[in-house]
Design a protein around this motif. Structure first.
Motif, PDB file in Angstrom:
ATOM      1  N   ARG A  37       0.835  -1.195   0.000  1.00  0.00           N
ATOM      2  CA  ARG A  37       0.000   0.000   0.000  1.00  0.00           C
ATOM      3  C   ARG A  37       0.870   1.245   0.000  1.00  0.00           C
ATOM      4  O   ARG A  37       2.015   1.214   0.457  1.00  0.00           O
ATOM      5  N   GLN A  38       0.288   2.312  -0.507  1.00  0.00           N
ATOM      6  CA  GLN A  38       0.993   3.590  -0.534  1.00  0.00           C
ATOM      7  C   GLN A  38       0.031   4.676  -0.095  1.00  0.00           C
ATOM      8  O   GLN A  38      -0.973   4.943  -0.771  1.00  0.00           O
ATOM      9  N   ALA A  39       0.350   5.281   1.032  1.00  0.00           N
ATOM     10  CA  ALA A  39      -0.445   6.385   1.554  1.00  0.00           C
ATOM     11  C   ALA A  39       0.065   7.689   0.945  1.00  0.00           C
ATOM     12  O   ALA A  39       1.223   7.764   0.511  1.00  0.00           O
ATOM     13  N   PRO A  40      -0.759   8.709   0.920  1.00  0.00           N
ATOM     14  CA  PRO A  40      -0.329   9.996   0.349  1.00  0.00           C
ATOM     15  C   PRO A  40       0.945  10.505   0.999  1.00  0.00           C
ATOM     16  O   PRO A  40       1.049  10.566   2.225  1.00  0.00           O
ATOM     17  N   GLY A  41       1.932  10.821   0.173  1.00  0.00           N
ATOM     18  CA  GLY A  41       3.176  11.379   0.676  1.00  0.00           C
ATOM     19  C   GLY A  41       4.115  10.381   1.315  1.00  0.00           C
ATOM     20  O   GLY A  41       5.128  10.764   1.896  1.00  0.00           O
ATOM     21  N   LYS A  42       3.783   9.097   1.220  1.00  0.00           N
ATOM     22  CA  LYS A  42       4.627   8.078   1.851  1.00  0.00           C
ATOM     23  C   LYS A  42       5.122   7.072   0.828  1.00  0.00           C
ATOM     24  O   LYS A  42       4.597   6.973  -0.273  1.00  0.00           O
ATOM     25  N   GLU A  43       6.136   6.305   1.245  1.00  0.00           N
ATOM     26  CA  GLU A  43       6.651   5.249   0.398  1.00  0.00           C
ATOM     27  C   GLU A  43       5.667   4.068   0.380  1.00  0.00           C
ATOM     28  O   GLU A  43       4.921   3.856   1.326  1.00  0.00           O
ATOM     29  N   ARG A  44       5.744   3.306  -0.703  1.00  0.00           N
ATOM     30  CA  ARG A  44       4.945   2.093  -0.755  1.00  0.00           C
ATOM     31  C   ARG A  44       5.488   1.110   0.267  1.00  0.00           C
ATOM     32  O   ARG A  44       6.708   0.964   0.416  1.00  0.00           O
ATOM     33  N   GLU A  45       4.590   0.411   0.962  1.00  0.00           N
ATOM     34  CA  GLU A  45       5.038  -0.495   2.005  1.00  0.00           C
ATOM     35  C   GLU A  45       4.354  -1.853   1.900  1.00  0.00           C
ATOM     36  O   GLU A  45       3.247  -1.984   1.387  1.00  0.00           O
ATOM     37  N   PHE A  46       5.037  -2.830   2.450  1.00  0.00           N
ATOM     38  CA  PHE A  46       4.521  -4.188   2.477  1.00  0.00           C
ATOM     39  C   PHE A  46       3.359  -4.289   3.462  1.00  0.00           C
ATOM     40  O   PHE A  46       3.409  -3.719   4.552  1.00  0.00           O
ATOM     41  N   VAL A  47       2.326  -5.057   3.078  1.00  0.00           N
ATOM     42  CA  VAL A  47       1.180  -5.284   3.951  1.00  0.00           C
ATOM     43  C   VAL A  47       1.063  -6.755   4.321  1.00  0.00           C
ATOM     44  O   VAL A  47       1.001  -7.101   5.495  1.00  0.00           O
ATOM     45  N   ALA A  48       1.034  -7.611   3.300  1.00  0.00           N
ATOM     46  CA  ALA A  48       0.837  -9.040   3.551  1.00  0.00           C
ATOM     47  C   ALA A  48       1.269  -9.833   2.335  1.00  0.00           C
ATOM     48  O   ALA A  48       1.348  -9.300   1.225  1.00  0.00           O
ATOM     49  N   ALA A  49       1.540 -11.119   2.551  1.00  0.00           N
ATOM     50  CA  ALA A  49       1.898 -12.003   1.449  1.00  0.00           C
ATOM     51  C   ALA A  49       1.423 -13.412   1.752  1.00  0.00           C
ATOM     52  O   ALA A  49       1.175 -13.764   2.916  1.00  0.00           O
ATOM     53  N   ILE A  50       1.310 -14.191   0.688  1.00  0.00           N
ATOM     54  CA  ILE A  50       0.848 -15.569   0.831  1.00  0.00           C
ATOM     55  C   ILE A  50       1.618 -16.447  -0.138  1.00  0.00           C
ATOM     56  O   ILE A  50       1.849 -16.065  -1.288  1.00  0.00           O
TER      57      ILE A  50
END
Length: 118
Positions: A37-50
């Protein structure tokens, strides 16, 4: 084709959403999938994986206990069930292949916007 995330929307804090990720081709069942996910003004970040067969799942600390990742290889689709949403979960969510270290692998498809109102 690219991976396409869908299912986003506007939800109140404490609410739930389920995101879907449709993958083209037969190879979907052979690779690990991740949500970012990427929030406004932030770097893209890991959330979950399978893992490829759903036997292993991985979560960022910020979503553990609230989000659940799953997949249906027969439908070439991965899911992210998001419960007890918080304002800070507001972001554009993407799905993509991931490597063994849960890093994104390959191109980014269209994301889906999740907006959580406080």
């Amino acid at each position: 084709g690219q991976l396409q995330a869908s299912g986003g929307g506007l939800v109140q804090a404490g609410g739930s959403l389920r995101l879907s990720c449709a993958a083209p081709g037969r190879a979907f069942s052979t690779y690990k999938m991740g949500w970012f996910r990427q929030a406004p003004g932030k770097e893209r970040e890991f959330v979950a994986a399978i893992s490829w067969n759903g036997g292993s799942t991985y979560y960022a600390d910020s979503v553990k206990g609230r989000f659940t990742v799953s997949r249906d290889n027969a439908k070439n689709t991965a899911y992210l069930q998001m419960n007890n949403l918080k304002f800070e979960d507001t972001a554009v969510y993407y799905c993509t292949r991931t490597n063994v270290d849960n890093k994104p692998f390959g191109s980014w498809g269209q994301g889906t916007l999740v907006t959580v109102s406080s």
